[in-house]
Design an enzyme around this catalytic site. Structure first.
Site, PDB file in Angstrom:
ATOM      1  N   LYS A  22       0.769  -1.322   0.056  1.00 17.53           N
ATOM      2  CA  LYS A  22       0.061   0.031   0.004  1.00 17.53           C
ATOM      3  C   LYS A  22       0.944   1.228  -0.106  1.00 17.53           C
ATOM      4  O   LYS A  22       0.736   2.280  -0.585  1.00 17.53           O
ATOM      5  CB  LYS A  22      -0.692  -0.027   1.306  1.00 17.53           C
ATOM      6  CG  LYS A  22      -1.478   1.447   1.518  1.00 17.53           C
ATOM      7  CD  LYS A  22      -2.367   1.477   2.750  1.00 17.53           C
ATOM      8  CE  LYS A  22      -1.814   1.518   3.887  1.00 17.53           C
ATOM      9  NZ  LYS A  22      -1.268   2.861   4.518  1.00 17.53           N
ATOM     10  N   ARG A  97      -4.036  10.566   4.514  1.00 21.66           N
ATOM     11  CA  ARG A  97      -3.043  11.528   4.761  1.00 21.66           C
ATOM     12  C   ARG A  97      -2.087  11.351   3.410  1.00 21.66           C
ATOM     13  O   ARG A  97      -1.777  12.424   2.920  1.00 21.66           O
ATOM     14  CB  ARG A  97      -2.197  10.984   5.905  1.00 21.66           C
ATOM     15  CG  ARG A  97      -0.956  11.764   5.762  1.00 21.66           C
ATOM     16  CD  ARG A  97      -0.293  11.526   7.162  1.00 21.66           C
ATOM     17  NE  ARG A  97       1.022  12.041   7.155  1.00 21.66           N
ATOM     18  CZ  ARG A  97       1.267  13.308   7.544  1.00 21.66           C
ATOM     19  NH1 ARG A  97       0.245  14.240   7.743  1.00 21.66           N
ATOM     20  NH2 ARG A  97       2.496  13.786   7.377  1.00 21.66           N
ATOM     21  N   CYS A 121      -4.285  12.613  12.881  1.00 24.97           N
ATOM     22  CA  CYS A 121      -5.154  11.130  12.717  1.00 24.97           C
ATOM     23  C   CYS A 121      -4.998  10.654  14.039  1.00 24.97           C
ATOM     24  O   CYS A 121      -4.159  11.283  14.795  1.00 24.97           O
ATOM     25  CB  CYS A 121      -4.536  10.410  11.385  1.00 24.97           C
ATOM     26  SG  CYS A 121      -2.770   9.928  11.841  1.00 24.97           S
ATOM     27  N   PRO A 127       2.342  16.785  10.964  1.00 26.08           N
ATOM     28  CA  PRO A 127       2.191  17.860   9.924  1.00 26.08           C
ATOM     29  C   PRO A 127       3.100  17.619   8.781  1.00 26.08           C
ATOM     30  O   PRO A 127       3.649  16.506   8.407  1.00 26.08           O
ATOM     31  CB  PRO A 127       3.176  18.751  10.950  1.00 26.08           C
ATOM     32  CG  PRO A 127       3.926  17.973  12.047  1.00 26.08           C
ATOM     33  CD  PRO A 127       3.054  16.801  12.243  1.00 26.08           C
ATOM     34  N   ASP A 129       5.283  20.034   7.392  1.00 23.15           N
ATOM     35  CA  ASP A 129       6.330  21.164   7.327  1.00 23.15           C
ATOM     36  C   ASP A 129       7.373  20.972   6.542  1.00 23.15           C
ATOM     37  O   ASP A 129       7.811  21.794   6.020  1.00 23.15           O
ATOM     38  CB  ASP A 129       6.508  21.717   8.846  1.00 23.15           C
ATOM     39  CG  ASP A 129       7.007  20.554   9.742  1.00 23.15           C
ATOM     40  OD1 ASP A 129       6.403  19.533   9.650  1.00 23.15           O
ATOM     41  OD2 ASP A 129       7.913  20.722  10.475  1.00 23.15           O
ATOM     42  N   LEU A 130       7.875  19.698   6.687  1.00 23.98           N
ATOM     43  CA  LEU A 130       8.950  19.389   5.636  1.00 23.98           C
ATOM     44  C   LEU A 130       8.774  19.266   4.325  1.00 23.98           C
ATOM     45  O   LEU A 130       9.529  19.921   3.407  1.00 23.98           O
ATOM     46  CB  LEU A 130       9.527  17.987   6.039  1.00 23.98           C
ATOM     47  CG  LEU A 130      10.167  17.989   7.696  1.00 23.98           C
ATOM     48  CD1 LEU A 130      10.974  16.439   7.824  1.00 23.98           C
ATOM     49  CD2 LEU A 130      11.126  19.013   7.878  1.00 23.98           C
ATOM     50  N   ILE A 333       8.726   7.088  16.410  1.00 24.19           N
ATOM     51  CA  ILE A 333       8.293   7.799  15.183  1.00 24.19           C
ATOM     52  C   ILE A 333       7.032   8.665  15.291  1.00 24.19           C
ATOM     53  O   ILE A 333       7.237   9.897  14.833  1.00 24.19           O
ATOM     54  CB  ILE A 333       8.051   6.816  13.880  1.00 24.19           C
ATOM     55  CG1 ILE A 333       9.241   5.949  13.801  1.00 24.19           C
ATOM     56  CG2 ILE A 333       7.941   7.680  12.650  1.00 24.19           C
ATOM     57  CD1 ILE A 333      10.514   6.463  13.054  1.00 24.19           C
ATOM     58  N   ARG A 403      -8.204  -0.732   4.948  1.00 25.65           N
ATOM     59  CA  ARG A 403      -7.277   0.502   4.414  1.00 25.65           C
ATOM     60  C   ARG A 403      -6.148  -0.248   3.894  1.00 25.65           C
ATOM     61  O   ARG A 403      -5.479   0.102   3.014  1.00 25.65           O
ATOM     62  CB  ARG A 403      -6.974   1.748   5.159  1.00 25.65           C
ATOM     63  CG  ARG A 403      -8.339   2.391   5.480  1.00 25.65           C
ATOM     64  CD  ARG A 403      -8.041   3.594   6.223  1.00 25.65           C
ATOM     65  NE  ARG A 403      -6.880   4.608   5.609  1.00 25.65           N
ATOM     66  CZ  ARG A 403      -6.476   5.538   6.017  1.00 25.65           C
ATOM     67  NH1 ARG A 403      -6.911   6.173   7.107  1.00 25.65           N
ATOM     68  NH2 ARG A 403      -5.661   6.237   5.262  1.00 25.65           N
TER      69      ARG A 403
HETATM   70  C1  EPZ Z   1       4.445   6.777   5.958  1.00 31.00           C
HETATM   71  O1  EPZ Z   1       3.769   7.910   6.562  1.00 31.00           O
HETATM   72  C2  EPZ Z   1       3.655   5.664   5.854  1.00 31.00           C
HETATM   73  N1  EPZ Z   1       2.308   5.900   4.940  1.00 31.00           N
HETATM   74  C3  EPZ Z   1       3.492   5.288   7.438  1.00 31.00           C
HETATM   75  O2  EPZ Z   1       2.317   4.173   7.306  1.00 31.00           O
HETATM   76  C4  EPZ Z   1       4.475   5.148   8.085  1.00 31.00           C
HETATM   77  O3  EPZ Z   1       4.223   4.556   9.428  1.00 31.00           O
HETATM   78  C5  EPZ Z   1       5.382   6.366   8.052  1.00 31.00           C
HETATM   79  O4  EPZ Z   1       5.587   6.528   6.777  1.00 31.00           O
HETATM   80  C6  EPZ Z   1       6.869   5.782   8.704  1.00 31.00           C
HETATM   81  O5  EPZ Z   1       7.433   4.819   8.322  1.00 31.00           O
HETATM   82  C7  EPZ Z   1       2.562   6.012   3.781  1.00 31.00           C
HETATM   83  O6  EPZ Z   1       3.580   5.789   3.172  1.00 31.00           O
HETATM   84  C8  EPZ Z   1       1.335   6.218   3.066  1.00 31.00           C
HETATM   85  P1  EPZ Z   1       6.543  10.186   7.898  1.00 31.00           P
HETATM   86  P2  EPZ Z   1       4.377   9.387   6.447  1.00 31.00           P
HETATM   87  O7  EPZ Z   1       6.566  11.591   6.992  1.00 31.00           O
HETATM   88  O8  EPZ Z   1       5.084   9.795   5.292  1.00 31.00           O
HETATM   89  C9  EPZ Z   1       6.690  13.662  11.295  1.00 31.00           C
HETATM   90  C10 EPZ Z   1       0.632   2.859   7.693  1.00 31.00           C
HETATM   91  O9  EPZ Z   1       0.279   2.314   8.708  1.00 31.00           O
HETATM   92  N2  EPZ Z   1       6.689  14.632  10.260  1.00 31.00           N
HETATM   93  O10 EPZ Z   1       7.870   9.359   7.825  1.00 31.00           O
HETATM   94  O11 EPZ Z   1       3.340  10.393   6.821  1.00 31.00           O
HETATM   95  C11 EPZ Z   1       5.320  12.830  11.337  1.00 31.00           C
HETATM   96  O12 EPZ Z   1       4.312  13.585  12.004  1.00 31.00           O
HETATM   97  C12 EPZ Z   1       1.045   4.342   7.708  1.00 31.00           C
HETATM   98  O13 EPZ Z   1       0.483   2.313   6.549  1.00 31.00           O
HETATM   99  C13 EPZ Z   1       6.814  15.911  10.464  1.00 31.00           C
HETATM  100  O14 EPZ Z   1       6.908  16.315  11.666  1.00 31.00           O
HETATM  101  O15 EPZ Z   1       5.306   9.438   7.715  1.00 31.00           O
HETATM  102  C14 EPZ Z   1       5.907  11.455  12.041  1.00 31.00           C
HETATM  103  O16 EPZ Z   1       6.251  11.802  13.395  1.00 31.00           O
HETATM  104  C15 EPZ Z   1       0.940   4.920   9.101  1.00 31.00           C
HETATM  105  N3  EPZ Z   1       6.754  16.651   9.403  1.00 31.00           N
HETATM  106  C16 EPZ Z   1       7.344  11.390  11.658  1.00 31.00           C
HETATM  107  O17 EPZ Z   1       7.569  12.742  11.071  1.00 31.00           O
HETATM  108  C17 EPZ Z   1       6.690  16.321   8.092  1.00 31.00           C
HETATM  109  O18 EPZ Z   1       6.583  17.145   7.416  1.00 31.00           O
HETATM  110  C18 EPZ Z   1       7.395  10.294  10.544  1.00 31.00           C
HETATM  111  O19 EPZ Z   1       6.565  10.980   9.371  1.00 31.00           O
HETATM  112  C19 EPZ Z   1       6.446  15.162   7.763  1.00 31.00           C
HETATM  113  C20 EPZ Z   1       6.481  14.251   8.846  1.00 31.00           C
END
Ligand code: EPZ
Length: 425
Positions: A22, A97, A121, A127, A129-130, A333, A403
């Protein structure tokens, strides 16, 4: 809403074919926006999120052709030659998201995008922001107004260096896609190395992008004028693999996971091996069972790839709740990814949460109960606990499950689980 009813106690034996990931499929689908020629994706899983992403792309003007398959994955072709709308509306984005992944491709190819902020969620504020900081570094002008991100780059994006202060899968994917059409070179440092990011990079290269460092934490992208038609098969789902491997272990059975590559799960299989699982490669995949010594408590800390994946944390907590000894599980994370703890506790698990860590003390047996799914991976954790528990478990709000897990009750029933889906009473 549906519920799933499980009578626990049966060891699961048989085989399960692992589907496409997914978390690779969703960014791959948004990559179609980068090109005026069709992108064909194979081995797509039949999941609610895939349907939601298809609807989002169609409202942008992408034509989506679905070629159903038998038990295998779907093949779909996405043609963004006729995109006529660069707005991603709140009512679609709020449901998923990953919708934010249209932002980079839209602003890179069309010079503009208006994407609803995804909102938080169950597992955290999450967020973007990155994503925004990185696109600004590539020259996009970004405003946040009325719950929407508006991005403009009327003269196109310009390649630059961007260092991620911490690893973000989605931000790496958004910026890598945008950089493919930026003028000049982009270097992304401290980039995510998840296999789903690498799968996206390989697909972009097949479309004509120039990307070096795939699989490493430094991605170097030389922008090109346009991308072309391509075909790509979605990498298999390592989270589905880990979930079903734990189903074999928690029930004391033996399951062959077909079509899976163990290199995607080295840290997970190392931890599961230390916990007493026997994991052996076969010609068609990986066979998982529990060795005679039974389950042993092993500490786990979630980390970005190649560390132990956060998306398997809830599942391993269910497994450790029946292990001999204790397991300290630390979630690094997300700030709120222990929603499964109260539900597992209702089934008799002994779990004590202290901040980002949960101390799991193994118990002799779990007992079936009425429980509620709160998010995708918490749902699968409850399924695992229910498969091993004594008696009946009713899991409500299983739309979360749909999902991310295709036909989960069919796949488990085929291995001997007593499981059925029913209308919630
Ligand atoms: C991806 O989410 C996955 N979703 C998530 O899987 C997975 O848990 C996550 O990566 C970590 O591996 C998809 O690929 C669709 P991140 P993503 O950006 O990209 C913070 C599942 O169950 N952050 O790596 O949203 C964020 O809040 C889902 O299949 C910022 O602060 O994750 C988190 O604490 C759940 N600012 C951490 O970084 C930003 O701009 C990692 O988030 C971006 C992220």
């Amino acid at each position: 809403m549906d519920q799933i009813v499980i009578q626990g106690g049966n060891p699961l034996t048989g085989e399960i074919r692992i589907g496409g990931a997914k978390n690779a499929a969703l960014p791959l689908m948004t990559a179609s926006l980068l090109s005026g020629e069709p992108l064909t994706l194979k081995n797509l899983p039949r999941l609610a999120d895939i349907s939601t992403m298809s609807k989002l792309l169609e409202q942008h003007g992408v034509s989506v052709l679905r070629i159903e398959h038998g038990k295998g994955g779907m093949t779909m072709t996405f043609d963004a030659g006729g995109v006529d709308n660069t707005v991603a509306p709140y009512d679609l984005v709020r449901r998923m998201r990953a919708s934010v992944l249209v932002l980079g491709p839209l602003v890179a190819r069309f010079g503009e995008a208006k994407v609803s902020l995804p909102g938080g969620c169950a597992i955290g504020t999450r967020p973007v922001d990155l994503h925004i900081q990185g696109l600004e570094k590539l020259g996009a002008e970004i405003d946040l107004d009325g719950g929407y991100i508006t991005a403009r780059a009327p003269n196109g994006l310009v390649g630059d260096q961007f260092v991620f202060p911490f690893v973000s899968v989605g931000a790496t994917e958004n910026l890598m896609m945008a950089a493919c059409l930026a003028k000049g070179e982009t270097v992304l440092t401290n980039a995510a190395r998840e296999p789903e990011v690498s799968d996206l990079a390989h697909c972009l290269v097949a479309m004509g992008a120039k990307i070096d460092g795939i699989g490493s934490d430094t991605l170097t992208i030389q922008g090109v004028g346009s991308l072309k038609a391509a075909e790509h098969s979605v990498v298999c789902d390592r989270i589905e693999t880990g979930t079903y491997a734990m189903a074999a272990a928690i029930t004391g059975g033996e399951i062959e996971l077909k079509g899976v590559r163990t290199d995607l799960l080295e840290a997970t299989f190392k931890m599961l091996g230390d916990a007493g699982l026997q994991i052996e490669n076969t010609t068609e995949g990986t066979k998982v069972s529990l060795d005679s010594g039974g389950l042993k408590g092993v500490d786990v800390m979630t980390e970005p790839f190649p560390g132990f994946p956060t998306d398997l944390q809830a599942q391993v907590m269910a497994l450790m709740s029946l292990a001999e000894g204790t397991a300290m599980i630390t979630e690094t994370i997300f700030e709120n990814r222990f929603m499964h703890v109260p539900e597992l506790s209702r089934m008799g698990a002994n779990i004590n949460v202290q901040g980002a860590s949960a101390m799991v003390r193994g118990v002799e047996q779990l007992t079936g109960a009425e429980v509620m799914a709160t998010d995708l991976r918490a749902s699968s954790s409850l399924i695992l606990a229910a498969l091993a528990a004594k008696g009946e478990t009713v899991i409500r709000r299983v739309y979360h499950l749909d999902r991310g897990y295709e036909r989960i009750e069919e796949k488990l029933a085929a291995c001997g689980a007593v499981i059925e889906r029913a209308e919630e009473k």
